[in-house]
Enzyme design. Structure first.
Site, PDB file in Angstrom:
ATOM      1  N   GLU A   8     -27.244  33.493  13.435  1.00 44.90           N
ATOM      2  CA  GLU A   8     -26.182  32.492  13.351  1.00 44.90           C
ATOM      3  C   GLU A   8     -25.678  32.341  11.916  1.00 44.90           C
ATOM      4  OE1 GLU A   8     -26.099  31.417  17.490  1.00 44.90           O
ATOM      5  OE2 GLU A   8     -24.727  31.215  15.804  1.00 44.90           O
ATOM      6  N   ARG A  65     -21.791  33.370  10.997  1.00 47.56           N
ATOM      7  CA  ARG A  65     -20.941  32.218  10.673  1.00 47.56           C
ATOM      8  C   ARG A  65     -20.746  32.053   9.170  1.00 47.56           C
ATOM      9  NH1 ARG A  65     -21.810  27.649  15.332  1.00 47.56           N
ATOM     10  NH2 ARG A  65     -23.052  28.891  16.783  1.00 47.56           N
ATOM     11  N   ASP A  71     -25.328  40.358  24.754  1.00 47.01           N
ATOM     12  CA  ASP A  71     -23.889  40.618  24.770  1.00 47.01           C
ATOM     13  C   ASP A  71     -23.364  41.364  23.545  1.00 47.01           C
ATOM     14  OD1 ASP A  71     -24.571  38.364  23.307  1.00 47.01           O
ATOM     15  OD2 ASP A  71     -22.831  37.189  23.914  1.00 47.01           O
ATOM     16  N   GLU A 130     -14.511  33.382  24.126  1.00 46.45           N
ATOM     17  CA  GLU A 130     -14.529  34.768  24.590  1.00 46.45           C
ATOM     18  C   GLU A 130     -13.292  35.168  25.400  1.00 46.45           C
ATOM     19  OE1 GLU A 130     -18.323  33.718  23.128  1.00 46.45           O
ATOM     20  OE2 GLU A 130     -17.235  32.760  24.775  1.00 46.45           O
ATOM     21  N   THR A 150     -18.461  39.112  15.476  1.00 45.12           N
ATOM     22  CA  THR A 150     -18.600  38.388  16.736  1.00 45.12           C
ATOM     23  C   THR A 150     -18.317  36.898  16.589  1.00 45.12           C
ATOM     24  OG1 THR A 150     -20.015  38.239  18.718  1.00 45.12           O
ATOM     25  CG2 THR A 150     -21.058  37.824  16.568  1.00 45.12           C
TER      26      THR A 150
END
Length: 660
Positions: free
Chosen positions: A290, A294, A423, A558, A647
């Protein structure tokens, strides 16, 4: 008189009935010819006709439109009461509009008569059944308004739309409600015709959609600035904040969005905080994945967009502090790092890391090495990909969800999904190959095998409408379950096809994009749940089934991400229209007075969607950014031939191909 009565009685029943019928006709014609009565029956002059404010007449928002939740101090906006009614028109923006405040109760309009609408039963904890406006949860007093639009000329159908938001603040959970009873499940059943739940026609009214996205960002930013400044996440209902790592996640995650949207004032505020307040010298455990996607990704992206050295310096600082995660026996990184102490460890309950987390940090670390000319960052993440490439336990390119940091082997074998925990592994295979100039054959090989494995084992169609979806496999048992997270796949497949991969990848992308659209369209709020199940039986039933614990919406990006890719590569305007519908639904059901947007508990209940009091940083960092790019006519704005998105929607440059 007596003579007339005797004569009347002497008539046959048929004759008497005929006389009465003729008298009735004379009475009706007499009434219709009387002007004042005729005028009353017709509801007054044409000047007093009501304009039906529903989603079949209002195709797009004119300037000045605000959400049902976008109430300024002392000025409430009108509630709406049916699924997919577009945001009510701002009275200040409509000529001749009449606004009435009727106090806390739902107002009754004098004309036309109210048409009752049945909504799904309220379910869940008693706290969710509270009557009242959302402002009750923040100490405000509920006010409800009515907006009346008058239009001279032709008559319009008359119908009132009333929607109220009800629900108390609750903390966000993945499963927030007990399973429903059989009767409740019947009440929660979707409408017989899914197309009835959303506008069936493409918007035709000209509207500045880019400005609408900027307005949404400013509203979200206002809430963060007022109530959560410098903290990780905004709690917009309680007007407070939540802390995860204590690194100002929302601010860093969204700073490149501000630059792309041209929000100079907001960008300057964020940059000033990063320069003066952001410190990574903290005794705090952060999640490697994360923080990488980010914070590191956000800083690198903003550096590339602005050329401002501040952001690269901060990126180098946090990148170096994350390196202890890779000091494991297997070279598979730990999930957690203490960025102040320089130590790392797995979660308390396991020595496993999730596969998506350890294989979705490569774009950022590789780029950090390229910018700093320090190879250590790229070396550690490339080593992870090499290990995963040759590991046993794959199934036609599909990978298990967990990997052990001690042994470096897959665990929980036999379970394959493109949802949570796996994913972005597939996404980063393709994007690393593109980032590196299409020279790393192992990455391309793994990606192509994975797509074939998906088509062979996970792709199915629903029974009723033949929607194509991606399910899950558990020890050879197929489960028709699909996370909203999987809606990244249409965009990724389209990106691969754009870069020369097989054309049937694009064919599958088009089909999956339609399915992701239906996950929104078939919900009463127009917002997708977190997880859906699909009906594979050949019947006239519903394609999409939503279990009670899966009905929440977290403002995820998404689907709009894939819509952006699909529009860029096809120029089909329907993808823009689908994105516009989603933005309208966010404004209708998640926008909070005073600033911010909230995740909700129940996408099946437009009256009581159940605010969860949390705005994830990715709503600003990804969702609104992709919507802006979707609506932009500038094909050179972050060209997909020059940039690759991580992502978390942070842009990194595609490297020049090495000389041959």
């Amino acid at each position: 008189m007596l003579t007339l009565l005797r004569k009347w009685k002497q008539l046959s029943r048929l004759q008497r009935s005929l006389v009465l019928f003729l008298l009735a006709l004379l009475l009706i014609f007499g009434l219709l010819s009387y002007p004042s009565i005729t005028e009353q029956w017709r509801g007054g002059s044409d000047r007093e006709d009501w304009l039906e404010l529903n989603d079949r007449d209002v195709k797009d928002l004119p300037p000045g439109v605000k959400s049902i939740l976008d109430q300024a101090e002392g000025k409430a906006l009108p509630p709406v009461a049916e699924p997919h009614v577009l945001p009510a028109v701002d009275p200040d923006a409509v000529t001749g509009a009449v606004v009435e405040l009727r106090g806390p109760n739902v107002p009754i309009m004098p004309k036309p008569p109210i048409k009752n609408k049945n909504f799904p039963n309220k379910r869940g904890p008693p706290s969710l059944h509270k009557d009242g406006n959302i402002s009750d949860t923040v100490g405000g007093e509920k006010e409800e308004q009515e907006v009346v639009r008058e239009e001279e000329g032709e008559e319009k159908d008359k119908e009132k739309k009333i929607v109220s938001w009800r629900g108390a603040m609750i903390e966000a959970d993945q499963a927030t409600e007990p399973p429903p009873s059989a009767s409740e499940r019947e009440d929660a059943a979707p409408p017989a015709d899914p197309a009835d739940t959303v506008p069936s026609e493409v918007p035709t009214v000209a509207v500045d959609r880019l400005q609408a996205v900027c307005d949404a960002f400013r509203h979200a930013w206002k809430g963060y600035k007022d109530y959560a400044w410098g903290h990780d996440e905004l709690k917009p209902i309680s007007r407070s904040f939540g802390e995860w790592f204590g690194l100002g996640l929302t601010l860093i995650d969204s700073v490149d969005t501000m630059w792309i949207l041209g929000l100079k004032e907001e960008f300057a505020e964020a940059r000033d905080w990063i320069e003066k307040e952001l410190s990574f010298d903290k005794n705090v455990d952060v999640n490697l994945f994360e923080t990488t996607i980010r914070v590191l990704g956000g800083l690198l992206s903003t550096y590339h967009l602005t050329g401002d050295q501040l952001f690269l310096d901060k990126a180098k600082d946090i990148g170096s502090r994350l390196m202890p995660a890779f000091k494991t026996p297997s070279k598979i990184p730990f999930s957690d790092v203490n960025i102040g102490k320089g130590t790392a460890h797995p979660p308390r309950w396991t020595s496993d890391s999730t596969l998506a987390e350890v294989t979705s940090i490569q774009l950022e670390f590789r780029e950090l090495s390229r910018l700093t000319q320090d190879p250590q960052y790229q070396e550690v993440v490339n080593e992870v990909m090499k290990l995963v490439h040759k590991l046993p336990g794959k199934h036609d390119g599909l990978v298990p969800m967990f990997i052990n940091t001690n042994t470096g082997q897959f665990t929980h074998k036999g379970v394959f999904t493109l949802g949570a925990r796996a994913d972005s592994y597939y996404e980063y295979l393709l994007k690393q190959w593109i980032q590196g100039g299409k020279t790393e054959d192992d990455l391309l090989e793994d990606y192509l095998q994975a797509v074939e494995g998906v088509k062979k084992h996970l792709v199915r169609q629903t029974g009723p409408s033949k929607l194509t979806f991606v399910g899950e496999l558990s020890h050879s048992h197929f489960n028709p379950k699909m996370d909203h997270l999987v809606c990244f796949l249409p965009g990724t497949l389209a990106l691969g096809a754009h870069n020369g991969l097989p054309g049937d990848h694009m064919d599958l992308a088009v089909k999956l994009m339609e399915t992701c659209h239906q996950m929104y369209r078939q919900m009463e709020t127009g917002l997708s749940p977190e997880i859906v199940h699909f009906n594979m039986q050949a019947s006239n039933g519903q394609d999409v089934v939503v279990k009670p614990a899966d009905r929440h919406n977290l403002l995820r990006p998404e689907t709009v991400e894939s819509l952006f890719y699909m529009y860029r590569f096809t120029k089909d305007p329907k993808y823009r229209d689908w994105g516009w519908e989603i933005l309208l639904s966010f404004n209708n059901y998640t926008k909070v007075p005073g600033g911010g947007y909230t995740s909700i508990n129940n996408v099946r209940d437009p009256v009581n969607p159940g605010p969860r009091d949390k705005m994830e940083s990715f709503f600003l960092g990804e969702t609104l950014k992709y919507l802006y790019l979707l609506f932009s006519d500038d094909a050179d704005l972050l060209s997909l031939d020059k940039y690759v998105f991580n992502t978390e929607a942070h842009v990194l440059p595609i490297w020049p191909s090495p000389p041959k």
